[in-house]
Motif scaffolding. Structure first.
Motif, PDB file in Angstrom:
ATOM      1  N   PHE A  81       0.822  -1.202   0.000  1.00 42.01           N
ATOM      2  CA  PHE A  81       0.000   0.000   0.000  1.00 42.01           C
ATOM      3  C   PHE A  81       0.862   1.259   0.000  1.00 42.01           C
ATOM      4  O   PHE A  81       1.759   1.382   0.830  1.00 42.01           O
ATOM      5  CB  PHE A  81      -0.905   0.001   1.242  1.00 42.01           C
ATOM      6  CG  PHE A  81      -1.688  -1.275   1.399  1.00 42.01           C
ATOM      7  CD1 PHE A  81      -2.790  -1.534   0.606  1.00 42.01           C
ATOM      8  CD2 PHE A  81      -1.302  -2.229   2.337  1.00 42.01           C
ATOM      9  CE1 PHE A  81      -3.502  -2.724   0.734  1.00 42.01           C
ATOM     10  CE2 PHE A  81      -2.010  -3.414   2.477  1.00 42.01           C
ATOM     11  CZ  PHE A  81      -3.111  -3.664   1.667  1.00 42.01           C
ATOM     12  N   PRO A  82       0.576   2.214  -0.919  1.00 42.12           N
ATOM     13  CA  PRO A  82       1.332   3.468  -0.893  1.00 42.12           C
ATOM     14  C   PRO A  82       1.188   4.121   0.466  1.00 42.12           C
ATOM     15  O   PRO A  82       0.152   3.979   1.100  1.00 42.12           O
ATOM     16  CB  PRO A  82       0.659   4.313  -1.987  1.00 42.12           C
ATOM     17  CG  PRO A  82      -0.036   3.320  -2.868  1.00 42.12           C
ATOM     18  CD  PRO A  82      -0.420   2.171  -1.973  1.00 42.12           C
ATOM     19  N   PRO A  83       2.198   4.781   0.964  1.00 40.89           N
ATOM     20  CA  PRO A  83       3.438   5.194   0.304  1.00 40.89           C
ATOM     21  C   PRO A  83       4.575   4.175   0.395  1.00 40.89           C
ATOM     22  O   PRO A  83       5.736   4.529   0.203  1.00 40.89           O
ATOM     23  CB  PRO A  83       3.808   6.468   1.051  1.00 40.89           C
ATOM     24  CG  PRO A  83       3.329   6.213   2.458  1.00 40.89           C
ATOM     25  CD  PRO A  83       2.074   5.391   2.305  1.00 40.89           C
ATOM     26  N   TYR A  84       4.266   2.896   0.681  1.00 42.42           N
ATOM     27  CA  TYR A  84       5.268   1.827   0.745  1.00 42.42           C
ATOM     28  C   TYR A  84       6.360   2.134   1.776  1.00 42.42           C
ATOM     29  O   TYR A  84       7.544   2.072   1.505  1.00 42.42           O
ATOM     30  CB  TYR A  84       5.885   1.534  -0.623  1.00 42.42           C
ATOM     31  CG  TYR A  84       4.860   1.338  -1.708  1.00 42.42           C
ATOM     32  CD1 TYR A  84       3.916   0.319  -1.626  1.00 42.42           C
ATOM     33  CD2 TYR A  84       4.823   2.180  -2.810  1.00 42.42           C
ATOM     34  CE1 TYR A  84       2.963   0.140  -2.629  1.00 42.42           C
ATOM     35  CE2 TYR A  84       3.875   1.996  -3.816  1.00 42.42           C
ATOM     36  CZ  TYR A  84       2.949   0.985  -3.711  1.00 42.42           C
ATOM     37  OH  TYR A  84       2.008   0.809  -4.705  1.00 42.42           O
ATOM     38  N   GLU A  85       5.901   2.479   2.986  1.00 41.88           N
ATOM     39  CA  GLU A  85       6.791   2.714   4.124  1.00 41.88           C
ATOM     40  C   GLU A  85       6.298   1.886   5.297  1.00 41.88           C
ATOM     41  O   GLU A  85       5.089   1.812   5.550  1.00 41.88           O
ATOM     42  CB  GLU A  85       6.792   4.191   4.533  1.00 41.88           C
ATOM     43  CG  GLU A  85       7.431   5.103   3.521  1.00 41.88           C
ATOM     44  CD  GLU A  85       7.397   6.550   3.954  1.00 41.88           C
ATOM     45  OE1 GLU A  85       6.748   6.873   4.983  1.00 41.88           O
ATOM     46  OE2 GLU A  85       8.006   7.373   3.269  1.00 41.88           O
TER      47      GLU A  85
END
Length: 152
Positions: A81-85
């Motif tokens: 899922f964005p923001p992929y952090e």
């Protein structure tokens, strides 16, 4: 609390398709797989060993353990899922052998093969739901006034 759905919850054809993208890795006890806010470029499925998911707490020198993961369990959700952090951290608690996946390659396969993408998203969503509940329970254990009858 029940365990999160393991890899065998993914239908066999999709599980085999996913596993074809993996490579085997090992982590020594104490190795940090990732920390909060780092880029989520990969994820793992544990073969053997144990990994703690944890969260940094203000004023605490050590992260609080949210959940311990073991055989067949997915380590890492933020890659999808964005923001992929990373939202949590993860640390090997014993010698861990795992299947490692390149997140961008798996996301690309999800887009290219919609049935695979749907099945994987369903499985990850079930794991996510379980992790949210485990986090809620852990935070209540840590912060709710004991014996107060307060329900948050």
């Amino acid at each position: 609390m029940t365990r999160a759905p393991r890899i065998n919850a993914l239908p066999a054809p999709h599980r085999e398709r996913l596993m074809a993208l993996s490579r085997e890795v090992a982590f020594e006890p104490g190795h940090r797989l990732f920390d909060e806010r780092q880029s989520a470029d990969q994820f793992w499925i544990i073969r053997t060993g144990a990994v703690n998911l944890d969260s940094r707490l203000p004023g605490s020198p050590r992260p609080a353990v949210i959940e311990m993961l073991g055989h067949g369990e997915l380590v890492g959700l933020s890659w999808m899922f964005p923001p992929y952090e990373w939202e949590l951290g993860a640390e090997a608690m014993s010698l861990v052998r795992a299947h490692e996946f390149d997140a961008a390659a798996v996301r690309a396969l999800c887009e290219a093969e919609t049935a695979f993408g749907y099945a994987l998203t369903q499985w990850v969503g079930q794991v996510l739901s379980h992790r949210l509940q485990a986090t809620r329970v852990r935070l209540l254990d840590m912060y709710a006034p004991h014996g107060s009858g307060v329900v948050l």
